[in-house]
Scaffold this active site. Structure first.
Site, PDB file in Angstrom:
ATOM      1  N   CYS A 281       0.796  -1.240   0.000  1.00 50.43           N
ATOM      2  CA  CYS A 281       0.000   0.000   0.000  1.00 50.43           C
ATOM      3  C   CYS A 281       0.820   1.278   0.000  1.00 50.43           C
ATOM      4  CB  CYS A 281      -0.924  -0.001   1.214  1.00 50.43           C
ATOM      5  SG  CYS A 281      -2.072  -1.367   1.205  1.00 50.43           S
TER       6      CYS A 281
HETATM    7  N1  LIG Z   1      -2.666  -5.922   1.979  1.00 50.09           N
HETATM    8  C1  LIG Z   1      -3.114  -4.896   2.647  1.00 50.09           C
HETATM    9  O1  LIG Z   1      -2.747  -4.670   3.766  1.00 50.09           O
HETATM   10  C2  LIG Z   1      -4.161  -3.963   2.050  1.00 50.09           C
HETATM   11  C3  LIG Z   1      -4.830  -3.062   2.911  1.00 50.09           C
HETATM   12  C4  LIG Z   1      -5.798  -2.233   2.406  1.00 50.09           C
HETATM   13  C5  LIG Z   1      -6.075  -2.249   1.035  1.00 50.09           C
HETATM   14  N2  LIG Z   1      -5.400  -3.102   0.198  1.00 50.09           N
HETATM   15  C6  LIG Z   1      -5.769  -3.094  -1.214  1.00 50.09           C
HETATM   16  O2  LIG Z   1      -6.584  -4.241  -1.474  1.00 50.09           O
HETATM   17  C7  LIG Z   1      -6.321  -4.730  -2.789  1.00 50.09           C
HETATM   18  C8  LIG Z   1      -5.934  -6.207  -2.721  1.00 50.09           C
HETATM   19  O3  LIG Z   1      -4.719  -6.344  -1.977  1.00 50.09           O
HETATM   20  P1  LIG Z   1      -4.243  -7.715  -1.329  1.00 50.09           P
HETATM   21  O4  LIG Z   1      -3.133  -7.363  -0.410  1.00 50.09           O
HETATM   22  O5  LIG Z   1      -5.421  -8.475  -0.802  1.00 50.09           O
HETATM   23  O6  LIG Z   1      -3.687  -8.483  -2.632  1.00 50.09           O
HETATM   24  P2  LIG Z   1      -3.274 -10.026  -2.733  1.00 50.09           P
HETATM   25  O7  LIG Z   1      -2.255 -10.101  -3.806  1.00 50.09           O
HETATM   26  O8  LIG Z   1      -2.983 -10.581  -1.379  1.00 50.09           O
HETATM   27  O9  LIG Z   1      -4.603 -10.748  -3.228  1.00 50.09           O
HETATM   28  C9  LIG Z   1      -5.208 -10.504  -4.468  1.00 50.09           C
HETATM   29  C10 LIG Z   1      -5.846 -11.777  -4.979  1.00 50.09           C
HETATM   30  O10 LIG Z   1      -6.516 -11.456  -6.196  1.00 50.09           O
HETATM   31  C11 LIG Z   1      -6.331 -12.525  -7.105  1.00 50.09           C
HETATM   32  N3  LIG Z   1      -6.596 -12.025  -8.453  1.00 50.09           N
HETATM   33  C12 LIG Z   1      -5.810 -11.277  -9.251  1.00 50.09           C
HETATM   34  N4  LIG Z   1      -6.450 -11.002 -10.406  1.00 50.09           N
HETATM   35  C13 LIG Z   1      -7.666 -11.571 -10.336  1.00 50.09           C
HETATM   36  C14 LIG Z   1      -8.776 -11.638 -11.229  1.00 50.09           C
HETATM   37  N5  LIG Z   1      -8.753 -11.033 -12.414  1.00 50.09           N
HETATM   38  N6  LIG Z   1      -9.860 -12.321 -10.820  1.00 50.09           N
HETATM   39  C15 LIG Z   1      -9.873 -12.936  -9.605  1.00 50.09           C
HETATM   40  N7  LIG Z   1      -8.861 -12.905  -8.723  1.00 50.09           N
HETATM   41  C16 LIG Z   1      -7.770 -12.229  -9.089  1.00 50.09           C
HETATM   42  C17 LIG Z   1      -4.921 -12.989  -6.844  1.00 50.09           C
HETATM   43  O11 LIG Z   1      -4.703 -14.304  -7.310  1.00 50.09           O
HETATM   44  C18 LIG Z   1      -4.839 -12.885  -5.310  1.00 50.09           C
HETATM   45  O12 LIG Z   1      -5.248 -14.079  -4.682  1.00 50.09           O
HETATM   46  C19 LIG Z   1      -5.242  -3.824  -3.365  1.00 50.09           C
HETATM   47  O13 LIG Z   1      -5.864  -2.801  -4.107  1.00 50.09           O
HETATM   48  C20 LIG Z   1      -4.598  -3.229  -2.143  1.00 50.09           C
HETATM   49  O14 LIG Z   1      -3.999  -1.975  -2.416  1.00 50.09           O
HETATM   50  C21 LIG Z   1      -4.455  -3.968   0.698  1.00 50.09           C
END
Ligand SMILES: NC(=O)c1ccc[n+]([C@@H]2O[C@H](COP(=O)([O-])OP(=O)(O)OC[C@H]3O[C@@H](n4cnc5c(N)ncnc54)[C@H](O)[C@@H]3O)[C@@H](O)[C@H]2O)c1
Length: 450
Positions: A281
């Site tokens: 992030c």
């Molecule tokens: N990790 C954090 O602490 C956090 C906190 C707040 C917000 N976010 C935001 O949340 C969002 C997700 O982050 P995350 O950390 O969960 O990511 P992540 O990489 O842990 O998980 C994302 C998942 O989405 C899947 N994916 C990718 N493309 C896809 C598609 N087309 N269809 C279905 N699944 C798909 C991936 O295989 C993966 O399992 C981002 O925008 C991030 O900025 C993350």
């Protein structure tokens, strides 16, 4: 019945299913954000279908196993057993759910521009299965305009209209992985909608399982809220990193300064310096706004400056290490044995995305140092997009022997449960980027803060 009243009846029917918690919810993206969200929704009584393109994750989850350390196997297994949750790769199942939440990655491209390919790909996967009465909510962090400028046109391709046939909203995830005080349900949620009906449906849904919703004027406002929160952190961390360098040159301990300044009961909020920014992030999200601001001929100078300072931290840490090694032990970096403590980007998690430690290892090895690492959360470094070259390296045990065999111990992450005394007692030089030794009560003359 007129078109107008058919629509009103459909909205009320959806609202009733949401508030009675017998709606079925789809969550796309089963990662650090999607999985805890599923736990919260399913525990509130909803049935949840998880969608991911990663078939291995789907198989693992259906077998009742978690791949994220702070989410237990037992919690996933219980949901699967109670038939509250199942994971699929077949997006045709989207037609069966009432609401769809999107939690896919939003990284930067190699040229540090927003990479919306995951959001676009997801919208394209939803579009063929979109039906009347669907509620679609984007949770991924992104620039203002993404929901309505990028997603909406893709979803409307089949002829259904947002606000009339289906409902579209944005509600940013505020997950803080590993934070036991503020889990998903305890964090209030900001909600925005494309129109009044969408907004009220989005709020009605999240009100079922989070500590309150904060409705805002539009999807764009909700998108801006999330970026503002993360930009605030990035800029303040840069500020304390800059202060750290200035105060260090003056012989003043920035950690002592921050602690004393925190005694002020108003107008000050502590942020802490470190070896650079990490995680999915804070190093990334601010640049989503920078990119979008260019469309309005505005340059985001604070954000760029914060990025510059934070990105320079790994080099600063290495300079401090190099000069301490030289001044105190008459040694250079070439051939020096360095034991790094912590490769995860923050304490008590196994997440290594964007970890500044990788940059530090890369720079140390380029200068001829031999680097080993100890991290109780990362037994082996998995393959990553940014640093495939480190895949397969394994954590060495932390004991007097491994500490004695290093010229320098470099503390990059301050995991709890690591015995910092071992390196202080057995390693000739300890470089501490997190003030971990002082916090563990083992500050000593061979510890240099950096
Ligand atoms: N990790 C954090 O602490 C956090 C906190 C707040 C917000 N976010 C935001 O949340 C969002 C997700 O982050 P995350 O950390 O969960 O990511 P992540 O990489 O842990 O998980 C994302 C998942 O989405 C899947 N994916 C990718 N493309 C896809 C598609 N087309 N269809 C279905 N699944 C798909 C991936 O295989 C993966 O399992 C981002 O925008 C991030 O900025 C993350």
């Amino acid at each position: 019945m007129s078109k107008q009243s058919t629509r009103a009846v459909a909205i009320e029917a959806l609202r009733r299913r949401l508030t009675a918690r017998d709606a079925s919810i789809g969550v796309i993206g089963l990662g650090y954000v999607g999985l805890p969200l599923i736990g919260a929704i399913a525990s509130a009584g909803f049935k949840v279908v998880g969608f991911d393109i990663d078939a291995d994750k789907v198989t693992l989850l259906n077998a009742g196993r978690s791949y994220i350390r702070h989410i237990s196997d037992a919690s996933i297994a219980a949901l699967v057993k109670q038939r509250r949750f199942r994971a699929v790769t077949d997006f045709a199942e989207l037609a069966q759910v009432d609401a769809v939440l999107i939690c896919v990655p939003t990284p930067l491209t190699r040229h540090r521009e927003p990479d919306l390919s995951y959001i676009v790909g997801t919208a394209e996967s939803i579009a063929p299965h979109l039906r009347r009465g669907h509620l679609i909510v984007l949770e991924s962090t992104t620039y203002p305009g993404t929901t309505r400028e990028v997603m909406l046109p893709i979803l409307e391709r089949g002829g259904l209209k947002s606000g009339i046939d289906f409902f579209l909203g944005y509600s940013p995830e505020r997950e803080d992985p590993g934070n036991t005080q503020y889990s998903t349900t305890k964090i209030p949620k900001v909600v925005g909608g494309d129109g009044a009906d969408a907004l009220s449906l989005v709020a009605a849904f999240y009100d079922q399982f989070v500590a309150g919703t904060i409705p805002v004027a539009s999807c764009e406002t909700a998108e801006a809220v999330k970026l503002t929160e993360n930009i605030f952190r990035a800029v303040n961390i840069a500020l304390v990193n800059e202060l750290k360098m200035v105060y260090s040159a003056m012989g003043i301990d920035v950690w002592e300064v921050i602690k004393a300044a925190s005694s002020k009961p108003f107008g000050f909020m502590p942020f802490y310096p470190g070896p650079g920014l990490g995680g999915h992030c804070i190093p990334i999200d601010p640049f989503y706004l920078t990119w979008k601001a260019r469309e309005y001929d505005i340059s985001t100078r604070f954000i760029e400056l914060a990025g510059e300072i934070n990105t320079a931290m790994p080099r600063y840490v290495i300079e401090r290490l190099q000069s301490a090694l030289n001044e105190r032990h008459g040694k250079g970096l070439k051939g020096a044995r360095i034991l790094i403590l912590g490769v995860a980007y923050k304490k008590n998690v196994e997440d290594m995305r964007e970890s500044p430690t990788f940059k530090i290892i890369e720079l140390l090895e380029a200068r001829g140092a031999a680097v080993a690492y100890h991290d109780p959360f990362v037994a082996e470094i998995p393959r990553s997009r940014e640093h495939p070259e480190f895949a397969g390296r394994r954590s060495v045990p932390l004991n007097p022997e491994t500490a004695r065999s290093a010229d320098v111990a470099l503390i990059c992450t301050d995991h709890d449960g690591v015995d910092y005394r071992i390196v202080v007692e057995h390693c000739p030089l300890v470089i501490d980027t997190r003030n971990a030794c002082a916090h563990a009560g083992c500050a000593a003359a061979n510890v240099v803060k950096a």
